[in-house]
Design a protein around this motif. Structure first.
Motif, short mmCIF file in Angstrom:
data_model
loop_
_atom_site.label_atom_id
_atom_site.label_comp_id
_atom_site.label_asym_id
_atom_site.label_seq_id
_atom_site.Cartn_x
_atom_site.Cartn_y
_atom_site.Cartn_z
N THR A 117 0.81 -1.22 0.00
CA THR A 117 0.00 0.00 0.00
C THR A 117 0.84 1.27 0.00
O THR A 117 0.30 2.38 -0.01
CB THR A 117 -0.93 0.02 1.24
OG1 THR A 117 -0.12 -0.13 2.43
CG2 THR A 117 -1.94 -1.11 1.18
N GLY A 118 2.16 1.12 0.00
CA GLY A 118 3.02 2.29 0.09
C GLY A 118 2.85 3.29 -1.03
O GLY A 118 2.95 4.50 -0.82
N ASP A 119 2.54 2.81 -2.24
CA ASP A 119 2.36 3.72 -3.37
C ASP A 119 1.13 4.60 -3.21
O ASP A 119 1.06 5.69 -3.80
CB ASP A 119 2.25 2.92 -4.67
CG ASP A 119 3.54 2.19 -5.01
OD1 ASP A 119 4.57 2.47 -4.37
OD2 ASP A 119 3.53 1.33 -5.92
N LEU A 120 0.15 4.12 -2.45
CA LEU A 120 -1.04 4.93 -2.20
C LEU A 120 -0.80 5.95 -1.10
O LEU A 120 -1.26 7.09 -1.17
CB LEU A 120 -2.21 4.02 -1.80
CG LEU A 120 -2.65 2.96 -2.82
CD1 LEU A 120 -3.77 2.10 -2.23
CD2 LEU A 120 -3.11 3.61 -4.12
N PHE A 121 -0.05 5.54 -0.08
CA PHE A 121 0.12 6.40 1.09
C PHE A 121 1.18 7.48 0.88
O PHE A 121 1.04 8.58 1.43
CB PHE A 121 0.50 5.55 2.31
CG PHE A 121 -0.66 4.88 2.96
CD1 PHE A 121 -1.59 5.62 3.67
CD2 PHE A 121 -0.84 3.51 2.87
CE1 PHE A 121 -2.68 5.02 4.29
CE2 PHE A 121 -1.92 2.89 3.48
CZ PHE A 121 -2.85 3.64 4.19
N VAL A 195 9.26 2.13 -9.90
CA VAL A 195 9.88 1.34 -8.84
C VAL A 195 8.95 0.18 -8.51
O VAL A 195 7.79 0.17 -8.91
CB VAL A 195 10.16 2.19 -7.58
CG1 VAL A 195 11.13 3.30 -7.88
CG2 VAL A 195 8.85 2.75 -7.03
N ALA A 196 9.47 -0.80 -7.79
CA ALA A 196 8.66 -1.95 -7.43
C ALA A 196 7.45 -1.50 -6.62
O ALA A 196 7.50 -0.51 -5.89
CB ALA A 196 9.49 -2.96 -6.63
N LYS A 197 6.37 -2.22 -6.74
CA LYS A 197 5.12 -1.87 -6.09
C LYS A 197 5.30 -1.74 -4.58
O LYS A 197 5.87 -2.62 -3.94
CB LYS A 197 4.06 -2.93 -6.40
CG LYS A 197 2.65 -2.51 -6.02
CD LYS A 197 1.64 -3.52 -6.49
CE LYS A 197 0.22 -3.08 -6.16
NZ LYS A 197 -0.78 -4.08 -6.62
N GLY A 198 4.83 -0.63 -4.04
CA GLY A 198 4.90 -0.40 -2.61
C GLY A 198 6.14 0.33 -2.13
O GLY A 198 6.23 0.68 -0.95
N GLN A 199 7.09 0.61 -3.03
CA GLN A 199 8.36 1.17 -2.60
C GLN A 199 8.40 2.70 -2.53
O GLN A 199 9.37 3.28 -2.04
CB GLN A 199 9.48 0.68 -3.51
CG GLN A 199 9.76 -0.80 -3.38
CD GLN A 199 10.05 -1.20 -1.95
OE1 GLN A 199 10.94 -0.64 -1.31
NE2 GLN A 199 9.29 -2.15 -1.43
N LEU A 200 7.36 3.36 -3.02
CA LEU A 200 7.36 4.83 -2.94
C LEU A 200 7.42 5.31 -1.50
O LEU A 200 8.11 6.29 -1.19
CB LEU A 200 6.11 5.39 -3.62
CG LEU A 200 6.05 5.36 -5.15
CD1 LEU A 200 4.78 6.04 -5.63
CD2 LEU A 200 7.28 6.03 -5.77
#
Length: 269
Positions: A117-121, A195-200
């Motif tokens: 969920t990091g890419d959303l947050f 970037v890989a999913k969730g890494q933002l």
């Protein structure tokens, strides 16, 4: 300094509280926009369990944000009671972020939600922080003295209210932080999908930790050990974990897309 926006029915409306609340609203709007973007880009609907994760994030952030500054002294008797801390204690953005992260993990475990969920947050947090820090800029100690022309100079009344010298230009440390979060928001939106999913979120939190450690030298917080403030000591304690996570993910190729052109990313996909 503008501690109050207005007084309604004899009730003071604090500038800081209003802008922090608006920051939460803005973060929610950006989160929804990110969820819709992800849905369009993947063609998959957003799992409804994500809202339980959002609730866990808010609860965890609120709890630790308020209680995270409780243990300021080694002797527990020198600290406020938990009730006093909750009612009157200082808030901490850093411990609030840790609480939000922990709250999200707990909610995901309870609901069985396994998607990153990091890419959303990440963009949502950056946007909310930028607006919330405007409240800090208008109500708190700006920073340490500076000879720069962009320093903030307080009159005697405002200076006394925050414990600062009057008539001396002070670093606008919160303005520096607002600029950081706005720049981070733009960069996060630019590199999403690269970037890989969730890494933002990992990249954002690591960058903020490094920035916050540096800006603490002009923030004006109390120096408690080896020339460092409590937030800096807090960041040093978590630095090894953050570094380990980034190195681990980098070895897995999570950030390799950062070094490719958009055209190359389309060809790979």
């Amino acid at each position: 300094m503008h501690p109050l926006i207005a007084t309604i029915g004899g009730i003071p409306i604090g500038t800081h509280d209003v802008l922090v609340g608006l920051g939460v609203v803005l973060a929610a709007i950006v989160f929804v926009m990110q969820a819709r973007y992800q849905q369009r880009s993947t063609g998959q609907p957003v799992d409804d369990r994500i809202w339980s994760v959002v609730a866990g994030t808010l609860v965890g952030g609120a709890l630790l944000g308020r209680l995270g500054t409780w243990a300021q002294h080694l002797d527990p008797r020198d600290n406020a009671t938990l009730l006093e801390q909750w009612l009157y204690g200082n808030r901490s953005i850093l411990s609030g972020l840790v609480g939000a992260y922990a709250g999200a993990l707990i909610a995901k475990r309870l609901t069985g939600y396994r998607e990153p969920t990091g890419d959303l947050f990440a963009p949502a947090v950056a946007a909310g922080m930028a607006l919330g820090r405007v409240g800090c800029l208008l109500t708190e100690l700006p920073g340490t003295p500076t000879g720069s022309w962009w320093g903030i100079t307080l009159n005697s009344q405002d200076a006394a209210s925050v414990g600062a010298p009057a008539g001396v230009a002070l670093h606008p440390s919160f303005a520096y932080e607002i600029a950081f979060h706005l720049l981070a928001l733009l960069l996060l939106l630019r590199i999403r999908g690269r970037v890989a999913k969730g890494q933002l979120l990992t990249l954002y939190l690591a960058a903020y930790a490094a920035f916050r450690f540096g800006v603490e030298f002009v923030r004006g917080n109390e120096v408690v050990l080896a020339g460092l403030t409590r937030p800096q000591l807090f960041l040093l304690a978590f630095a090894p974990l953050a570094a380990w996570r980034i190195v681990r993910q980098a070895r897995r190729g999570a950030y390799s897309g950062l070094f490719r052109r958009p055209s190359e990313m389309e060809a790979v996909s």
